[in-house]
Design an enzyme around this catalytic site. Structure first.
Site, PDB file in Angstrom:
ATOM      1  CG  ASP A  49     -15.937  49.871  13.710  1.00 51.50           C
ATOM      2  OD1 ASP A  49     -15.850  50.117  14.924  1.00 51.50           O
ATOM      3  OD2 ASP A  49     -15.098  49.190  13.086  1.00 51.50           O
ATOM      4  CE1 TYR A  54      -9.863  47.401  10.974  1.00 49.38           C
ATOM      5  CE2 TYR A  54     -11.836  48.758  11.004  1.00 49.38           C
ATOM      6  CZ  TYR A  54     -11.074  47.734  11.538  1.00 49.38           C
ATOM      7  OH  TYR A  54     -11.547  47.054  12.624  1.00 49.38           O
ATOM      8  CE  LYS A  83     -12.369  49.112  15.733  1.00 44.98           C
ATOM      9  NZ  LYS A  83     -12.811  49.560  14.393  1.00 44.98           N
ATOM     10  CG  HIS A 116      -7.369  47.975  16.412  1.00 45.83           C
ATOM     11  ND1 HIS A 116      -7.314  48.498  15.143  1.00 45.83           N
ATOM     12  CD2 HIS A 116      -8.168  46.880  16.309  1.00 45.83           C
ATOM     13  CE1 HIS A 116      -8.050  47.751  14.315  1.00 45.83           C
ATOM     14  NE2 HIS A 116      -8.569  46.763  15.005  1.00 45.83           N
TER      15      HIS A 116
END
Length: 318
Positions: A49, A54, A83, A116
């Protein structure tokens, strides 16, 4: 360690019920990230994931490419989630954002692409914390149509959402041609999401839990799961750890989990949950644990934005 069980999504594709998350605090060094991800693949993890926010897509892509090149795993055996960040939550930016994620990951397709958060930000460089003056309402119908386009074009096998309440899912389903396959949300024995779990079961949507252990050790997390006396007692009785009991509880709800660790022993422990069960009595004790939402989403609340309170953001599910 054996095979991690899978669940078939409404898209017809299978999702492993335990995935390894790539967001960490503080961020892992490139070497630690690579070592942990390769060890996870060797242990049997197939679900990974990430998200554009990120900053780990490129690292994950490099490790996956190496693992495939070394013959450790085949692409079709992996399940890769990313996402759509809020700065790209516009109809004309969804496909380009996914294509950028694919370039970062060195992949031809994703297995799951998620919206997201149910909010938009002014298009700009991705950054966190968020400038609260940049919040805008999301045109959910238009954004979801673009997500559906991604799936039809083969850029992703499944599409879904993250941090959506029952009410927001209802709004999405009222116009969607392709329903969301997954809603990724905070969920653990301290925040059991009973209303949401009941709702999605009737809609064919699978829940996937982030912060399954309460995001302990992060600025936004709590120690409530790890310090819970009920979970400690059950763990002691069964000869298991508190994390294993928490993850097992989620698994017995039919929920996927995203775990995070850079330690091999913890990676092993987190998937050693499939050959034993929590009893009805233990499940009943867990169901009575006082509830408290963890990372409640204050970052997305603004006096000038579409959500002026946590009550509005979560539609009362707090």
């Amino acid at each position: 360690m054996g095979v991690i069980p899978e669940v078939t999504l409404s898209s017809g594709h299978a999702m492993p019920l335990v995935g390894l998350g790539t967001a960490s605090y503080p961020p892992a060094t490139p070497e630690a990230f690579r070592t942990a991800t390769m060890e996870a693949i060797a242990l049997g993890y197939r679900h990974f994931d990430t998200a554009s926010l990120y900053g780990t897509e490129q690292r994950l892509g490099e490790v996956v490419a190496d693992a495939i090149g070394q013959g450790l795993v085949k692409r079709e055996e992996l399940f890769i989630t990313s996402k759509l960040w809020c700065t790209d939550a516009y109809a004309d930016r969804v496909v380009p954002a996914l294509e950028q994620s694919l370039r970062n990951l060195q992949l031809e397709y994703l297995d799951l692409y998620l919206v997201h958060w149910p909010i938009a930000l002014k298009p700009s460089e991705q950054k966190f914390p968020i400038n609260k003056d940049d919040f805008l309402p999301i045109d959910l119908k238009a954004v979801w149509e673009a997500m559906e386009e991604c799936q039809r074009a083969g850029l992703t096998k499944s599409i879904g959402v993250s941090n959506f309440s029952c009410k927001k899912l209802e709004q999405l389903l009222s116009t969607a041609s392709i329903p969301p396959a997954v809603n990724q949300v905070e969920m653990n024995p301290i925040w059991q999401q009973k209303k949401l779990l009941d709702y999605v079961k009737n809609k064919g949507i699978k829940l996937c839990a982030y912060s399954p252990l309460g995001a302990t050790g992060t600025p936004w997390g709590t120690n409530d799961v790890m310090e819970c006396d009920v979970l400690k007692h059950i763990a002691l009785t069964k000869g298991k750890s508190v994390p294993q009991v928490s993850l097992k509880w989620l698994h017995q709800q039919g929920v996927g989990v995203i775990v995070k660790s850079f330690r091999k022993e913890r990676l092993k422990e987190n998937i050693d949950i499939f050959d034993w069960e929590l009893t009805a009595e233990e499940l009943q004790k867990i169901s009575q644990i006082p509830q408290s939402r963890g990372p409640a989403g204050e970052s997305f609340v603004s006096a000038n934005g579409p959500y002026k309170s946590l009550e509005e953001l979560w539609d009362g599910e707090i």
